[in-house]
Structures are given as C-alpha cells and as structure tokens.
Motif scaffolding. Sequence first.
Motif, short mmCIF file in Angstrom:
data_model
loop_
_atom_site.label_atom_id
_atom_site.label_comp_id
_atom_site.label_asym_id
_atom_site.label_seq_id
_atom_site.Cartn_x
_atom_site.Cartn_y
_atom_site.Cartn_z
N ALA A 112 -7.43 -15.12 3.88
CA ALA A 112 -5.99 -15.36 3.72
C ALA A 112 -5.74 -16.47 2.69
O ALA A 112 -4.83 -16.37 1.87
N ILE A 113 -6.57 -17.51 2.73
CA ILE A 113 -6.38 -18.63 1.81
C ILE A 113 -6.75 -18.21 0.38
O ILE A 113 -6.08 -18.60 -0.59
N ALA A 114 -7.78 -17.37 0.27
CA ALA A 114 -8.24 -16.95 -1.06
C ALA A 114 -7.22 -16.05 -1.76
O ALA A 114 -7.17 -16.00 -2.98
N ARG A 115 -6.42 -15.35 -0.99
CA ARG A 115 -5.47 -14.42 -1.61
C ARG A 115 -4.14 -15.09 -1.91
O ARG A 115 -3.77 -16.07 -1.28
N ASP A 116 -3.41 -14.55 -2.87
CA ASP A 116 -2.09 -15.10 -3.20
C ASP A 116 -1.15 -14.94 -2.01
O ASP A 116 -0.37 -15.82 -1.69
N SER A 117 -1.22 -13.76 -1.39
CA SER A 117 -0.42 -13.51 -0.18
C SER A 117 -1.05 -12.34 0.55
O SER A 117 -1.86 -11.60 -0.02
N LEU A 118 -0.71 -12.18 1.82
CA LEU A 118 -1.17 -10.99 2.55
C LEU A 118 -0.18 -10.62 3.64
O LEU A 118 0.62 -11.46 4.06
N ASP A 119 -0.28 -9.36 4.06
CA ASP A 119 0.59 -8.86 5.13
C ASP A 119 -0.09 -9.21 6.45
O ASP A 119 -1.08 -8.60 6.85
N VAL A 120 0.47 -10.21 7.12
CA VAL A 120 -0.16 -10.75 8.33
C VAL A 120 -0.26 -9.70 9.45
O VAL A 120 -1.21 -9.70 10.22
N ALA A 121 0.71 -8.79 9.52
CA ALA A 121 0.67 -7.79 10.59
C ALA A 121 -0.53 -6.85 10.40
O ALA A 121 -1.33 -6.66 11.32
N ASN A 122 -0.66 -6.29 9.20
CA ASN A 122 -1.66 -5.24 8.98
C ASN A 122 -2.98 -5.74 8.41
O ASN A 122 -4.01 -5.10 8.57
N GLU A 123 -2.94 -6.89 7.73
CA GLU A 123 -4.16 -7.36 7.06
C GLU A 123 -4.77 -8.59 7.73
O GLU A 123 -5.80 -9.08 7.30
N PHE A 124 -4.13 -9.11 8.74
CA PHE A 124 -4.68 -10.26 9.46
C PHE A 124 -4.76 -9.96 10.95
O PHE A 124 -5.84 -9.87 11.53
N ALA A 125 -3.60 -9.74 11.57
CA ALA A 125 -3.59 -9.55 13.03
C ALA A 125 -4.32 -8.27 13.46
O ALA A 125 -5.11 -8.29 14.41
N LEU A 126 -4.06 -7.17 12.76
CA LEU A 126 -4.70 -5.90 13.15
C LEU A 126 -6.23 -5.96 13.03
O LEU A 126 -6.93 -5.63 13.99
N PRO A 127 -6.80 -6.38 11.88
CA PRO A 127 -8.27 -6.46 11.83
C PRO A 127 -8.84 -7.50 12.80
O PRO A 127 -9.90 -7.28 13.38
N LEU A 128 -8.14 -8.62 12.96
CA LEU A 128 -8.63 -9.64 13.90
C LEU A 128 -8.69 -9.09 15.32
O LEU A 128 -9.68 -9.25 16.04
N PRO A 343 -4.19 -25.43 11.42
CA PRO A 343 -3.76 -26.69 10.80
C PRO A 343 -4.91 -27.43 10.10
O PRO A 343 -4.66 -28.20 9.17
N GLN A 344 -6.13 -27.18 10.54
CA GLN A 344 -7.27 -27.81 9.87
C GLN A 344 -7.49 -27.23 8.48
O GLN A 344 -7.89 -27.93 7.55
N ARG A 345 -7.23 -25.95 8.34
CA ARG A 345 -7.60 -25.25 7.11
C ARG A 345 -6.42 -25.01 6.16
O ARG A 345 -6.62 -24.82 4.97
N VAL A 346 -5.21 -24.98 6.74
CA VAL A 346 -4.04 -24.55 5.94
C VAL A 346 -3.03 -25.69 5.88
O VAL A 346 -2.70 -26.29 6.90
N SER A 347 -2.54 -25.99 4.69
CA SER A 347 -1.56 -27.07 4.58
C SER A 347 -0.14 -26.54 4.68
O SER A 347 0.77 -27.24 5.10
N GLU A 348 0.05 -25.28 4.28
CA GLU A 348 1.41 -24.74 4.30
C GLU A 348 1.39 -23.24 4.54
O GLU A 348 0.55 -22.53 3.98
N ASP A 374 4.71 -10.52 5.00
CA ASP A 374 3.96 -11.03 3.84
C ASP A 374 4.03 -12.55 3.83
O ASP A 374 5.12 -13.13 3.78
N MET A 375 2.85 -13.18 3.87
CA MET A 375 2.82 -14.64 3.96
C MET A 375 1.82 -15.25 2.98
O MET A 375 0.84 -14.62 2.60
N VAL A 376 2.09 -16.49 2.63
CA VAL A 376 1.17 -17.28 1.82
C VAL A 376 0.50 -18.30 2.74
O VAL A 376 1.18 -18.98 3.52
N PHE A 377 -0.83 -18.39 2.67
CA PHE A 377 -1.59 -19.41 3.39
C PHE A 377 -2.14 -20.37 2.33
O PHE A 377 -3.08 -20.02 1.62
N LYS A 378 -1.54 -21.54 2.21
CA LYS A 378 -2.02 -22.49 1.19
C LYS A 378 -3.09 -23.38 1.82
O LYS A 378 -2.84 -24.04 2.82
#
Length: 380
Positions: A112-128, A343-348, A374-378
């Motif tokens: 998530a951090i490496a990408r500019d943005s991702l769809d949290v529903a389908n590309e983060f929560a679903l695979p997790l 919070p350890q890994r992401v500032s915003e 669609d979210m940004v993980f900085k």
Amino acid sequence: MAENTFDAFQKARREEGALDLKVGDETIPLILRFHDVRKAAKNWQTYSSDAPFRVPVPSQEDLRSVRQLPIEVDPPQHKEYRAIVEPFFRRPTDPAYIAKIEALIDQHLDEAIARDSLDVANEFALPLQSKSLTLLLGVPIDHADLFISWGNDVLRVDPASASEELCDAYIEKQLDNAAENPGDDMFSALNAAQYQGRHLTREEKIGFANLVFAGGRDTIINFVTHTLAYLAQNRDAFERLRDEPDLVTSATEEFVRVFSPLTFLGRVCPHGAEIHGHKIAPNDRAGLCWLSANMDETVFKEPEQVKLDRRPNPHVAFGSGTHNCLGAPQARLIMRTLLTKLPQRVSELRILDSVASFEDWKVYRRQNGYKRLDMVFKGH
Ligand code: HEM
C-alpha cells in the motif's frame, strides 16, 4: 464521518423497541433494544436457530442446499457440533499464528505504501481476509488467489451469483483431497469428526465449511474498510493510536461496535412471540438487531461517538450467548494487528475516491461498507 450516521434505528428503538421489516411476503419484527436482544439470543426455545436457510434474512433456500453448521441448530445439539470446529477458531491465539498474521499485514502495508494509491476494499481488505482465511483453514496460502477471484460479493443474497457455485465446488474438492491425503486442515478434521458416535454426513461437512466462507468474508472486509476510512477522515483518532498504542484493544472493540458489520440475523419462533406489541405468528421470524443494540443509549453513553478508550464496552457485534461468533478471535487479531502497525508505518491516510455500499430496506438504510475505496497510504 458526521455524527449519528451509525444509528439507523434510533427513532424506532426509542419509541417502540421493535421495527417491522418487510421482506417479500414476510414481516419480520427486528428487536432493537440491547437487553431485549441479549435476552432473545439466550431464549432459543422462543427464538430458535433450528431452521435451515432461515437464520439469514432474506432466507437462503435458493442460495444453498445444506444447513449451515453450527449456526442453524439449537442446544443441546449445537454444543457438540460447535466443538468439532472450535479448535480451528482458537488458532488466532497461538503465537506462531499471530506472527503469520503480522507478516501478512506488514506485506500488505508495504504494498500500500509503495503504490501511489489503491482500492482498499478490493486490493487490501479482500486479499488480507482471503489469506488470513487460508491460515485459519490450514490450507496452502495460494488458495487465497481463488477466494479473491470470487470477488467481493461471494455468498451475498444474489441467487444468480456464480461465486456461490465456485465456493461449493472448492469445498467439495477439498473434502475429497483431504480424504485421500489427510492433513491438519479443517477439511481433514471434518472428515475425521464424530457427532453422536457417527461420522458427519457429506451435507454436514459442507454446511460447516459453507458457513466459514459466508460468515468470515464480507464481515471482515467491511470491518477493515470502514475502519480505514474512519481513520483517514478522523486524523485525531489516527494520531491518538500512534501516541497511545495501548488503546488498540479497546479501539478494536469500539470500531466493531459502531460499524457492527452484521446488522441483524433472524430467528424462527416455533410457538409465536410478541415483542413490544409486534406479534410474531407461529413459525414466523423475528430479527436480533446487533447494530441497534450497540447504539442503545441506556447502555452506551453517547453511542454515536467513537470513543477509542470506551470501557466497559459490552457490545453484541459478535452476537451474544449460544451462537456468539466463532470467528471473533480472527477478526480481533486482524484488527488489533492493523491498528498497531498502521500508525507505526504510515504517517497519513487519505481518501481519493469512494463508492459506498448500503443496506437499503424501506424502513432503514445504512452504509455497511464500500464497494470501492481509493486511498493513499503515505509512509514515514
Ligand atoms: C467483524 C467480523 C465478524 C462479525 C461482526 C461477525 C458477527 C457474527 C455474529 C453477530 C454471529 C452470531 C450469529 C447468531 O447469533 O445467529 C456470528 C456467528 C458466527 N460467526 Fe461471525 N462475525 C465476524 C467474523 C467471522 C469470521 C472471520 C468467521 C469465520 C472465519 C466467522 C464465523 C462465524 C461462525 C462459524 C458463527 C456461528 C457460531 C455458532 O453458531 O455457534 N465470523 N458472527
């Protein structure tokens, strides 16, 4: 998120204590107050789960052919059925298992951090959720690719859903494979299990497995997606988790209370019942409304406020009594790990775009999650 958006049942709960939900030809009074819901959940003689296909609303006769276990049986049979799968659902308390979930969450945060943005529903929560489920079932992690390919709406109330058939086919195949090569996976355990001195029937085994997929998918995905959206929209809460990491346990309970990913479930009343003047004829249904109970102002002070340090927090988001959620340790482990690492890994966290999903009945409407977020993980 604006205040009060969580409580779709406030008026009916305060004024009446029950709300008639019309579902096709059925009228299903939803029980709304905390103490009423807890009492009904214990009273299986009046509010029975011994009703194949009829615990979910709408009922699922057209969606599956087997009784889900152990949810669609009452005591005393329920106890022996539940004991068969309990050891698997306790896995999330094992340190080696916890380490695997931590590694999974790190891996997803890296991406998530490496990408500019991702769809949290389908590309983060679903695979997790899918990968975590392989750990719980004890099957190879690459089976998650298959679970992910079923999409985000597997086992929803759409009888035409192809995902349902794919899921059934997977369960059948796993039971056959496990019969030939038994291992320490859930399918092998179901093949070996005894109930009342006999082996389980094929239908019973499928009924257990079917519920693991049905109960553990949308619930976790909506829980994770909603929580991440909330933290992006409420920077104070996100910063507080960074400054006070000990809040992770109470924050997890508070998020599951306010988002209550399962709004309500049905019960059949074999002898009829009455709740605050709403009559239920013999063999008709009532609903236990977990979300409304969790917003009951006589139990939770300022219930529509998210208080990360809320204690006590006797919510019923995971049910109450006999059928309380077997997957709760898995859901809690995923959320606590995420709230620790985030919070350890992401500032915003920032939302770029979203499409919300709603439960939209005539008498209430609530957002239950996101179709797309669609979210940004900085990173730091
Ligand atoms: C945030 C996530 C979750 C929520 C909010 C949730 C909610 C619930 C609720 C309210 C019940 C009570 C049902 C009733 O009384 O009729 C329940 C039961 C159950 N849940 Fe969950 N659940 C979640 C995650 C999971 C997961 C991840 C799994 C499996 C991997 C799972 C499997 C089950 C099973 C097997 C039961 C039936 C227990 C029994 O009948 O004894 N759940 N869940």
